[in-house]
Design an enzyme around this catalytic site. Structure first.
Site, mmCIF file in Angstrom:
data_model
loop_
_atom_site.group_PDB
_atom_site.id
_atom_site.type_symbol
_atom_site.label_atom_id
_atom_site.label_comp_id
_atom_site.label_asym_id
_atom_site.label_seq_id
_atom_site.Cartn_x
_atom_site.Cartn_y
_atom_site.Cartn_z
ATOM 1 N N ASN A 18 37.318 40.689 59.528
ATOM 2 C CA ASN A 18 37.298 39.300 60.021
ATOM 3 C C ASN A 18 38.435 39.071 61.017
ATOM 4 O O ASN A 18 38.250 38.384 62.026
ATOM 5 C CB ASN A 18 37.398 38.321 58.853
ATOM 6 C CG ASN A 18 36.053 38.067 58.199
ATOM 7 O OD1 ASN A 18 35.191 37.422 58.796
ATOM 8 N ND2 ASN A 18 35.860 38.597 57.004
ATOM 9 N N ILE A 100 46.560 35.005 45.033
ATOM 10 C CA ILE A 100 46.585 33.588 44.670
ATOM 11 C C ILE A 100 47.920 33.025 45.128
ATOM 12 O O ILE A 100 48.976 33.618 44.880
ATOM 13 C CB ILE A 100 46.410 33.409 43.148
ATOM 14 C CG1 ILE A 100 44.992 33.854 42.751
ATOM 15 C CG2 ILE A 100 46.666 31.965 42.741
ATOM 16 C CD1 ILE A 100 44.754 33.898 41.263
ATOM 17 N N HIS A 117 35.675 32.668 52.237
ATOM 18 C CA HIS A 117 35.326 33.123 50.891
ATOM 19 C C HIS A 117 33.858 33.538 50.883
ATOM 20 O O HIS A 117 33.005 32.814 51.415
ATOM 21 C CB HIS A 117 35.570 31.991 49.893
ATOM 22 C CG HIS A 117 35.263 32.384 48.484
ATOM 23 N ND1 HIS A 117 36.118 33.154 47.725
ATOM 24 C CD2 HIS A 117 34.175 32.158 47.714
ATOM 25 C CE1 HIS A 117 35.565 33.373 46.539
ATOM 26 N NE2 HIS A 117 34.390 32.775 46.507
ATOM 27 N N LEU A 152 42.237 26.627 43.738
ATOM 28 C CA LEU A 152 41.734 27.898 44.273
ATOM 29 C C LEU A 152 40.267 27.835 44.710
ATOM 30 O O LEU A 152 39.397 27.495 43.908
ATOM 31 C CB LEU A 152 41.903 29.010 43.218
ATOM 32 C CG LEU A 152 41.437 30.408 43.636
ATOM 33 C CD1 LEU A 152 42.385 31.007 44.658
ATOM 34 C CD2 LEU A 152 41.296 31.317 42.424
HETATM 35 C C1 GAR Z 1 35.495 39.191 53.274
HETATM 36 O O1 GAR Z 1 34.168 39.339 52.826
HETATM 37 C C2 GAR Z 1 36.064 37.874 52.792
HETATM 38 O O2 GAR Z 1 35.123 36.836 52.724
HETATM 39 C C3 GAR Z 1 36.538 38.253 51.415
HETATM 40 O O3 GAR Z 1 37.074 39.533 51.548
HETATM 41 C C4 GAR Z 1 36.404 40.214 52.613
HETATM 42 C C5 GAR Z 1 37.457 40.746 53.552
HETATM 43 O O4 GAR Z 1 36.917 41.594 54.511
HETATM 44 N N1 GAR Z 1 37.503 37.316 50.947
HETATM 45 C C6 GAR Z 1 37.702 37.032 49.658
HETATM 46 O O5 GAR Z 1 37.067 37.552 48.757
HETATM 47 C C7 GAR Z 1 38.763 35.997 49.390
HETATM 48 N N2 GAR Z 1 38.797 35.640 48.005
HETATM 49 P P1 GAR Z 1 37.763 41.977 55.802
HETATM 50 O O6 GAR Z 1 39.130 42.450 55.322
HETATM 51 O O7 GAR Z 1 36.985 43.117 56.400
HETATM 52 O O8 GAR Z 1 37.845 40.782 56.681
#
Ligand code: GAR
Length: 196
Positions: A18, A100, A117, A152
């Site tokens: 991301n 967190i 999320h 959260l």
């Molecule tokens: C993504 O899918 C994001 O939505 C999730 O972790 C992944 C990170 O991917 N976030 C969470 O679960 C937050 N609680 P990335 O490092 O390739 O962007």
């Protein structure tokens, strides 16, 4: 620090896909010119996060604030806050940042802190969102960009993307389908927040 620039700080813990999608949009859409915005720094709480190398390859400054080096959540958040504030952030973007955060930290960045999320909040806050969506028999799933509050995964929703759940889906397949949409949605949401 370039004066008058809106600095974006991105926090990661893992692949940073991301973060890379946001960096790509910033580059392609010339955010420096069009929004006076730049990614000032990418910070990881994990020294081995692959996203750190990806950020460096993109010419973005990186920092590591390793949570394992701190005795408590409060101490870690204080160190993280120092690292972030050194970048004078206009916006702090959590992109797969798997920690967190303490209420004090969240309050310090009130109005400047956003997260993505991988569920359609308020459904499936927390972890294992894909398997929980499959187990619940959901016909759609997705991701949410939201403001971060002390509660959260329950801050005000900024944007959501929906994908279908297919009959043969595994958690991994669903995650991949959602991630494609995250990469489209998150840069757009960040751009909109910068233009406000
Ligand atoms: C993504 O899918 C994001 O939505 C999730 O972790 C992944 C990170 O991917 N976030 C969470 O679960 C937050 N609680 P990335 O490092 O390739 O962007």
């Amino acid at each position: 620090m370039t004066s008058g620039m809106k600095n974006i700080v991105i926090l990661i813990s893992g692949a940073g896909s991301n973060m890379q999608a946001i960096a790509k949009a910033a580059e392609q859409e010339r955010w420096a010119k069009t929004l006076s915005a730049r990614i000032a720094c990418v910070i990881s709480n994990k020294p081995q996060a692959p996203g750190l190398a990806a950020a460096r390859d993109l010419g973005i400054a990186t920092q590591i604030v390793d949570h394992q080096q701190y005795a408590s959540r409060e101490h870690f958040d204080a160190a993280l806050q120092l690292a972030i504030d050194a970048c004078q952030p206009h916006l702090v973007v959590l992109a797969g940042f798997m920690r967190i955060l303490t209420p004090g930290f969240v309050a310090h960045y009130e109005g400047r802190l956003v997260n993505i999320h991988p569920s359609l909040l308020p459904a499936f806050a927390g972890l294992n969102t894909y398997q929980r969506a499959l187990d619940a028999g959901c016909k759609v799933a997705g991701a949410t960009v939201h403001r971060v509050t002390a509660d959260l995964d329950h801050g005000p929703i900024i944007a959501q993307a929906v994908v279908p759940v297919m009959p043969q889906d595994t958690a991994r397949m669903l995650a991949a389908r959602i991630l494609v949409q995250e990469h489209l949605m998150y840069p757009k949401a960040v751009r909109a927040l910068l233009s406000d």
